[in-house]
Design a protein around this motif. Sequence first.
Motif, PDB file in Angstrom:
ATOM      1  N   PHE A 175       6.942  -0.234   3.291  1.00 10.51           N
ATOM      2  CA  PHE A 175       8.207   0.495   3.281  1.00 10.51           C
ATOM      3  C   PHE A 175       9.004   0.070   4.515  1.00 10.51           C
ATOM      4  CE2 PHE A 175       5.974   3.842   0.759  1.00 10.51           C
ATOM      5  CZ  PHE A 175       6.949   4.100  -0.198  1.00 10.51           C
ATOM      6  N   ASP A 176      10.337   0.193   4.449  1.00  7.12           N
ATOM      7  CA  ASP A 176      11.110   0.102   5.687  1.00  7.12           C
ATOM      8  C   ASP A 176      10.942   1.421   6.428  1.00  7.12           C
ATOM      9  OD1 ASP A 176      14.502   1.166   5.116  1.00  7.12           O
ATOM     10  OD2 ASP A 176      12.723   1.666   3.956  1.00  7.12           O
ATOM     11  N   SER A 177      11.447   1.523   7.658  1.00 13.65           N
ATOM     12  CA  SER A 177      11.150   2.693   8.488  1.00 13.65           C
ATOM     13  C   SER A 177      11.678   3.999   7.902  1.00 13.65           C
ATOM     14  CB  SER A 177      11.704   2.502   9.906  1.00 13.65           C
ATOM     15  OG  SER A 177      13.112   2.450   9.890  1.00 13.65           O
ATOM     16  N   THR A 178      12.772   3.941   7.151  1.00 10.83           N
ATOM     17  CA  THR A 178      13.325   5.171   6.574  1.00 10.83           C
ATOM     18  C   THR A 178      12.782   5.474   5.183  1.00 10.83           C
ATOM     19  OG1 THR A 178      15.223   3.956   5.683  1.00 10.83           O
ATOM     20  CG2 THR A 178      15.501   4.960   7.851  1.00 10.83           C
ATOM     21  N   GLY A 179      12.073   4.517   4.593  1.00 11.32           N
ATOM     22  CA  GLY A 179      11.517   4.732   3.256  1.00 11.32           C
ATOM     23  C   GLY A 179      12.491   4.489   2.123  1.00 11.32           C
ATOM     24  N   HIS A 180      13.599   3.798   2.404  1.00  9.21           N
ATOM     25  CA  HIS A 180      14.595   3.520   1.369  1.00  9.21           C
ATOM     26  C   HIS A 180      14.271   2.263   0.562  1.00  9.21           C
ATOM     27  CE1 HIS A 180      17.649   6.005   3.875  1.00  9.21           C
ATOM     28  NE2 HIS A 180      17.146   6.728   2.902  1.00  9.21           N
ATOM     29  N   PHE A 181      13.521   1.345   1.175  1.00  9.80           N
ATOM     30  CA  PHE A 181      13.199   0.086   0.501  1.00  9.80           C
ATOM     31  C   PHE A 181      11.693  -0.175   0.517  1.00  9.80           C
ATOM     32  CE2 PHE A 181      17.591  -0.692   1.977  1.00  9.80           C
ATOM     33  CZ  PHE A 181      18.179  -1.056   0.768  1.00  9.80           C
ATOM     34  N   ILE A 182      11.251  -0.921  -0.482  1.00 10.77           N
ATOM     35  CA  ILE A 182       9.854  -1.354  -0.587  1.00 10.77           C
ATOM     36  C   ILE A 182       9.870  -2.876  -0.687  1.00 10.77           C
ATOM     37  CG2 ILE A 182       7.793  -1.368  -2.076  1.00 10.77           C
ATOM     38  CD1 ILE A 182       8.866   1.440  -3.109  1.00 10.77           C
ATOM     39  N   ALA A 183       8.970  -3.531   0.022  1.00 15.40           N
ATOM     40  CA  ALA A 183       8.857  -4.987  -0.062  1.00 15.40           C
ATOM     41  C   ALA A 183       7.430  -5.372  -0.423  1.00 15.40           C
ATOM     42  CB  ALA A 183       9.260  -5.638   1.258  1.00 15.40           C
ATOM     43  N   THR A 184       7.307  -6.431  -1.223  1.00 17.28           N
ATOM     44  CA  THR A 184       5.985  -6.924  -1.616  1.00 17.28           C
ATOM     45  C   THR A 184       5.895  -8.423  -1.341  1.00 17.28           C
ATOM     46  OG1 THR A 184       6.604  -7.481  -3.911  1.00 17.28           O
ATOM     47  CG2 THR A 184       5.890  -5.220  -3.488  1.00 17.28           C
ATOM     48  N   ALA A 185       4.695  -8.867  -0.963  1.00 20.56           N
ATOM     49  CA  ALA A 185       4.440 -10.293  -0.716  1.00 20.56           C
ATOM     50  C   ALA A 185       3.384 -10.764  -1.708  1.00 20.56           C
ATOM     51  CB  ALA A 185       3.940 -10.501   0.711  1.00 20.56           C
ATOM     52  N   SER A 186       3.599 -11.956  -2.252  1.00 19.90           N
ATOM     53  CA  SER A 186       2.721 -12.412  -3.324  1.00 19.90           C
ATOM     54  C   SER A 186       2.099 -13.777  -3.049  1.00 19.90           C
ATOM     55  CB  SER A 186       3.512 -12.480  -4.647  1.00 19.90           C
ATOM     56  OG  SER A 186       2.751 -13.079  -5.675  1.00 19.90           O
ATOM     57  N   ALA A 187       0.984 -14.018  -3.728  1.00 20.06           N
ATOM     58  CA  ALA A 187       0.303 -15.316  -3.650  1.00 20.06           C
ATOM     59  C   ALA A 187       1.113 -16.415  -4.327  1.00 20.06           C
ATOM     60  CB  ALA A 187      -1.081 -15.221  -4.281  1.00 20.06           C
ATOM     61  N   ASP A 188       2.151 -16.043  -5.095  1.00 20.35           N
ATOM     62  CA  ASP A 188       2.989 -17.067  -5.744  1.00 20.35           C
ATOM     63  C   ASP A 188       4.073 -17.601  -4.812  1.00 20.35           C
ATOM     64  OD1 ASP A 188       5.002 -15.166  -5.679  1.00 20.35           O
ATOM     65  OD2 ASP A 188       5.124 -14.880  -7.838  1.00 20.35           O
ATOM     66  N   GLY A 189       4.081 -17.148  -3.536  1.00 24.58           N
ATOM     67  CA  GLY A 189       5.049 -17.641  -2.560  1.00 24.58           C
ATOM     68  C   GLY A 189       6.376 -16.903  -2.564  1.00 24.58           C
ATOM     69  N   THR A 190       6.478 -15.841  -3.357  1.00 30.72           N
ATOM     70  CA  THR A 190       7.717 -15.056  -3.386  1.00 30.72           C
ATOM     71  C   THR A 190       7.484 -13.679  -2.758  1.00 30.72           C
ATOM     72  OG1 THR A 190       7.339 -13.994  -5.549  1.00 30.72           O
ATOM     73  CG2 THR A 190       8.412 -16.154  -5.547  1.00 30.72           C
ATOM     74  N   VAL A 219      12.045  -7.267  -3.020  1.00 25.52           N
ATOM     75  CA  VAL A 219      12.542  -6.046  -2.387  1.00 25.52           C
ATOM     76  C   VAL A 219      13.037  -5.103  -3.487  1.00 25.52           C
ATOM     77  CG1 VAL A 219      14.070  -5.082  -0.636  1.00 25.52           C
ATOM     78  CG2 VAL A 219      13.324  -7.454  -0.442  1.00 25.52           C
ATOM     79  N   TYR A 220      12.613  -3.835  -3.399  1.00 28.06           N
ATOM     80  CA  TYR A 220      12.978  -2.837  -4.404  1.00 28.06           C
ATOM     81  C   TYR A 220      13.606  -1.624  -3.737  1.00 28.06           C
ATOM     82  CZ  TYR A 220       9.390  -5.450  -7.047  1.00 28.06           C
ATOM     83  OH  TYR A 220       8.642  -6.434  -7.640  1.00 28.06           O
ATOM     84  N   SER A 221      14.475  -0.949  -4.469  1.00 29.03           N
ATOM     85  CA  SER A 221      14.996   0.335  -4.022  1.00 29.03           C
ATOM     86  C   SER A 221      13.918   1.387  -4.247  1.00 29.03           C
ATOM     87  CB  SER A 221      16.250   0.709  -4.812  1.00 29.03           C
ATOM     88  OG  SER A 221      16.501   2.096  -4.703  1.00 29.03           O
ATOM     89  N   ALA A 222      13.626   2.188  -3.221  1.00 30.27           N
ATOM     90  CA  ALA A 222      12.618   3.234  -3.370  1.00 30.27           C
ATOM     91  C   ALA A 222      13.153   4.421  -4.174  1.00 30.27           C
ATOM     92  CB  ALA A 222      12.151   3.711  -1.997  1.00 30.27           C
ATOM     93  N   ALA A 223      14.460   4.447  -4.383  1.00 30.23           N
ATOM     94  CA  ALA A 223      15.062   5.538  -5.167  1.00 30.23           C
ATOM     95  C   ALA A 223      15.087   5.205  -6.662  1.00 30.23           C
ATOM     96  CB  ALA A 223      16.471   5.817  -4.674  1.00 30.23           C
ATOM     97  N   SER A 224      15.509   3.984  -6.978  1.00 32.49           N
ATOM     98  CA  SER A 224      15.663   3.611  -8.398  1.00 32.49           C
ATOM     99  C   SER A 224      14.512   2.750  -8.924  1.00 32.49           C
ATOM    100  CB  SER A 224      16.966   2.842  -8.590  1.00 32.49           C
ATOM    101  OG  SER A 224      16.891   1.578  -7.938  1.00 32.49           O
ATOM    102  N   TYR A 225      13.714   2.204  -8.009  1.00 37.22           N
ATOM    103  CA  TYR A 225      12.616   1.267  -8.324  1.00 37.22           C
ATOM    104  C   TYR A 225      13.127  -0.053  -8.912  1.00 37.22           C
ATOM    105  CZ  TYR A 225      10.130   5.696  -7.912  1.00 37.22           C
ATOM    106  OH  TYR A 225       9.664   6.914  -7.454  1.00 37.22           O
TER     107      TYR A 225
END
Length: 416
Positions: free
Chosen positions: A312-327, A330-336
């Motif tokens: 999460f970012d510090s405020t919890g508004h965004f979610i980020a994921t890291a993948s083995a595919d090299g990408t 970033v997602y909105s934590a409100a709308s997904y």
Amino acid sequence: MKLKRFLLRYYPPGIILEYETGGALKTKSIDLLDLSPETDIEELISEIRKSEPLITASRINQVKLLILRLKDKLSQQNDHRFYLFKELQAHILPLTNVVFNKSGSSFITGSYDRTCKVWDTASCEELHTLEGHRNVVYAIAFNNPYGDKIATGSFDKTCKLWSAETGKCFHTFRGHAAEIVCLAFNPQSTLLATGSMDTTAKLWDIQTGEEVATLTGHSGEIISLSFNTVGDQLVTGSFDHTISLWDVSSGSRRVHTLIGHRGEISSVQFNWDCSYIISGSMDKTCKVWESASGKCMATLAGPKDEVLDVCFDSTGHFIATASADGTAWVYSAASYQCVARLEGHDGEISKICFNPQGSRILTASVDKTARLWDVQSGVCLQVLDGHKDEIFSAAFNYEGDTIITGSKDNTCHIWR
């Protein structure tokens, strides 16, 4: 209750109230996670007064000035360009992890050479070498926000607690039957949690060095764990495809088992207000869970390979994921909904984190580079190259103007 003073917290935005009650000094925080440069201050103060009796009429002007300072901080342009300030020949074997203390004045590096080193960020001088483990030092942490203690978890099945100031070892925690691969201090710095390949997590008393509890129930290795910001709950992620939520305040009772992933869990984390948990998995997805009910709120798909890290970012508004595919995604934590897809790395991304301001993302990859991205647009702003082998770990300091990267090439790079 008598209000003594205000303290300002920039990331995430908030005001800490220090007050006296029954002769004891206590603190509580007013979280301003939705504060923006456009926020109506009068309206916000009115809301705060309704819910916080310590904010009396005589204190309104003080609160107003503090909110203005927070707004100014949020309004600052963040176009900092990093350069390689120093390459440290940190260890004689590859690094495992790098971590800043709360202020960013010092950082620690863990290594396959069985040591953890403490460094001064400004001078890049080595302050201490923490020696005593008999195998890889894999998991490391400061007891932030205090920063006066360091915990090291090792493949030798032990965890050690050290003084950050002197390098002295306070305690060696013994009891796990296999490698310790993750650990975390609670926010009050009274407990340390360790997660092991023996399928258990343990809680240790920082003061006495005694074991407080063993958390059993997982059938696979515990690979990730995290306290919430209150410190009354712990979440553990396991190779058994499940996540467990534990009530630490009542003798470590298991509150929920979060079931839904079809692969091993790689990473788990709470958002700031403790209402949600995110989990990354080898099943190529990230899931969002409601802490109170244990219900799965969303499955964030997109990556074509294993999700290796989530945050999460510090405020919890965004979610980020890291993948083995090299990408990275970033997602909105409100709308997904997916906000941005970060493409450019030539190999798997093992670590991902937001800067404190929440405007930039840092990724570390096996392609020997770290990259800096704009959160909103997904544009790669900078490639931090210079390492000669995989980058295992990367972190921002508290202000977001210094980065450390740790690599399999035995070095640590400081970027400013």
